[in-house]
Design an enzyme around this catalytic site. Sequence first.
Site, PDB file in Angstrom:
ATOM      1  N   LEU A 254       0.812  -1.215   0.000  1.00 53.28           N
ATOM      2  CA  LEU A 254       0.000   0.000   0.000  1.00 53.28           C
ATOM      3  C   LEU A 254       0.846   1.266   0.000  1.00 53.28           C
ATOM      4  O   LEU A 254       0.568   2.212  -0.740  1.00 53.28           O
ATOM      5  CB  LEU A 254      -0.928   0.019   1.220  1.00 53.28           C
ATOM      6  CG  LEU A 254      -2.111  -0.931   1.162  1.00 53.28           C
ATOM      7  CD1 LEU A 254      -2.889  -0.869   2.461  1.00 53.28           C
ATOM      8  CD2 LEU A 254      -3.018  -0.580  -0.006  1.00 53.28           C
TER       9      LEU A 254
ATOM     10  N   ARG B  30      -4.217  -4.662  21.249  1.00 56.53           N
ATOM     11  CA  ARG B  30      -3.658  -5.982  20.995  1.00 56.53           C
ATOM     12  C   ARG B  30      -2.638  -6.428  22.028  1.00 56.53           C
ATOM     13  O   ARG B  30      -2.614  -7.592  22.417  1.00 56.53           O
ATOM     14  CB  ARG B  30      -3.027  -5.983  19.606  1.00 56.53           C
ATOM     15  CG  ARG B  30      -4.098  -5.852  18.555  1.00 56.53           C
ATOM     16  CD  ARG B  30      -3.535  -5.631  17.193  1.00 56.53           C
ATOM     17  NE  ARG B  30      -4.650  -5.620  16.240  1.00 56.53           N
ATOM     18  CZ  ARG B  30      -4.504  -5.386  14.954  1.00 56.53           C
ATOM     19  NH1 ARG B  30      -3.307  -5.130  14.451  1.00 56.53           N
ATOM     20  NH2 ARG B  30      -5.541  -5.409  14.162  1.00 56.53           N
TER      21      ARG B  30
END
Lengths: 274, 657
Positions: B13, B301
């Site tokens: 990306l 996370r």
Amino acid sequence: MTTATATPPPTAGKAMRTVHFRIKRCDGPGKPSRWESFNVPIPANSNVISCLQWIAANPTTADGKATTPVVWESSCLEEVCGACTMVINGKVRQSCSCLIDEYAPNDGDTVTLEPMSKFPVIRDLWVDRTRMFAALKRVKAWVPIDGTYSLGAGPMEGPRASETRYKLSECMTCGCCMEACPQYHLQADPAGWETSFIGAAPISQARLFNDHGTGKQLKSERLEALMGPGGINDCGNAQNCVQVCPKEIPLTESIGAIGRAATVEAFRRFFMAK
Amino acid sequence: MAEQRVIVVGGGLAGLAASVRIAEAGVPVDLFSMCPVKRSHSVCAQGGINACNEVARQQGYSEYQHFDETIYGGDYLADQAPVLEMANWAPRIIDLLDRMGVPFNRTNEGRRDLRLFGGSLFKRTHFAGATTGQQLLYALDEQTRRHEDDGKITKYEWWEFLWPVLEGEGSDARCVGIVAQDMRTMQIRAFRGAAVVMATGGNGLIFGQSTNSVICTGGAASRCYQAGAWYGNAEMIQVHPTAIPGADKCRLMSESARGEGGRVWVPRKAGDARTPKSIPDAERWYFLEERYPKYGNLVPRDIATREIFDVCVNEKMGVGGGNMVYLDLTHKDPDYLTRKLGGIMDIYEKFAGDDPRFTPMKIFPAVHYTMGGMWTTYAPGSYTPATPHGEHKPGMVPPVDTEVGRGMAYGDPRNMSTNIPGLYAFGEVNFAYHGATRLGANALLSCIFDGLFCGVGVVNHVNDAGIKPVEDVPQSVYDAVVRQEEAKCERLIASAGTGDGPAHNAYIIGKEMGEVMTSASTVVKTEKGLENCLGKLDELRNRYANVSLSDTATWTNQALSYARAVGDMLVLAEAIAKAGLLRKESRGSHYRTDYQDRDDENFWRASVSRFNPQTGKADVSFEEVKAGLVEPRARTYGKQANEDKSENKQEVAASAS
């Protein structure tokens, strides 16, 4: 020191079984192919990739001869990048999602690996699918946006339309549909790409972009590319493509949709004398 | 002046967004990738991409809140101003992707649908099924192909970056191109570039099995680091709480599974052998919901990972006594799951054999994301408050608007430049934005933001008439690097058959590196563990000095490429472990059992590793975080105090070391 690796619940100790790999090898373009065999120990959760990794670390054939690691292409190992496509026991598929316990459940079972036959071999199981990416250029598989400036949102779209496009947009250019297609032929020379059957995936991509609010601006050009030699008329309707697509993309539906659009386009051109 | 070209290394990306932006500005781009760019690792991102949106805004959310969440999530280790600019740009980036044709999930009215994600109480994550990364990458791949068709972008796919070409010494050095190798013909050659953008992603392979693609070795970043580029916060590695363990890699089970209602639990009775569906609710321990009533299963996370690790490893409460917990979606409508999470439902079914719509998934944490990376700088924008802002609560008026240039000065050539002028680092490979933990669905954003926003700075660097054009750099500068890399290859090829079996087998060395790095330098770190790890890395480097190749082919030699990468991974591994050893505190993903608290006085600083060519190792210093916008506060996510548990934890921590 505690290791942080995942472990399954402890189970009774069982001797690791072995699976026999037959691999079709080739040193490079124009070189002859040969078969080599390897006996690979199979721990839990093995797939074809983990077996190829084991062979890379232990490049010795089943009859004890030192050889070179097998060459193959891979990237994500989650069946979303399309890189590791090959022919396994005669069927084209991604090797990462090919679980050994499913494909070769017993001790001593054989797994046969071959490169795809519709694309030129680079080495061993690694093939050159550049032609597929060239086909995406041929059908102008993109939305012709006015550049990357801040110009607000794209066209509104209902959930059904977006779900249909999402399905088509999952195509990872893996080449399974080409490998299985009787009309798609090996063309090592790029000069032959324009006139030989383009295959199901790019036809379906043309549909994807024709269905987009802005993408449809290039609809006529896409159809033109698919109305000539190597286009939609070369499809023999064998329907193998849709059966081997790992993403279950409705490829035959796309071929039908583009076929109908091409007919309409032909009438339009006839009556507009264009 | 002859035509100035930009080199972009990496086609994920960040690399594609940069290529499109730079090409659009009229500067031709040479794009290098080890794989066809459409197969880059960005394809693996599942859950979504964060941005403030109208629905959330009317509930009290704002771009500024997104910025505040990201800084808090990263435990204040990120330089702050670039994060503000990124959060402000997020809605514009979503609009742009929408215009490119990304099939975002839609509501009945045809608007973009939203989901919850970790670290936020607002729905601000846009998504395309559960393969958002794939869909975003494809959209940029398509735009890249369009520019390729126009002749503005030239792709070099299956070319491996080997070394940056620098002119000048020390602090006078500047980057004037790269040396790369065709992975098929094995040809090594130099390419001139008025600027080089590294967009080569993370380094998960250093840890052996991770959620990363097999190309994510960190080799390219390591080569730049060895050539003199600084490396920041090397110790900050994200371990994702939910992955499916496999023999070849760990497959990600997206955070969106929890965002859509997935619950994490284990049986209350250790070693309970019943099938999960037959265990009644009262006999299940939803430990995240119990410990974090506010965020529940959607804590960031690092916290979810440590709790799962604690439950399995320390309290021995894992499923069936193993290192596994349940991630349960079976209370949701199967059709809903297919529509919202089809991609990951399929992955689990394919790789684990059970249908997660009807059977709870068995998961465990795995190395996932590299927050640290190449050190980068930026030009500050116009928002410079006299005193840092306190906690921003929903509904409060943000202290700053979202005009372009509040965080970083738009178009400034310093944005995301490394310490070497002309050498840029975009996306996961840099150390910006995510601090000590990345929030879910911020990665896709930071990669595209770098390409679009900082790409303009690269164009301005290239057009700066005050900089000596690269065509005036003597050819000998390039030839020397080509020779250096050819010599490396020749040495590796000549090594075939010389080594002592497994001891000098690159694959075995790589495997042992992965084991020791996972064990000592991920979820739980200790001084002793990291010292042992550095000792083991020394041993591996000694063995690597006599590494022996199993393939001498001069055509498509993957064994050579891998063996070369292992050497570079060992160098970077040393910096990761050493920075972790020297950071004597716990912050975000970096958790030391011997220093369990955040120590802002001594360690509210970025670790900066500089490669020392004499020792072949990192010189690590701790340097000021560029803050000033937000005041640090304790990062608790509303955890419930539990005296018994914390005592228990300390005991176990001592035994774990």
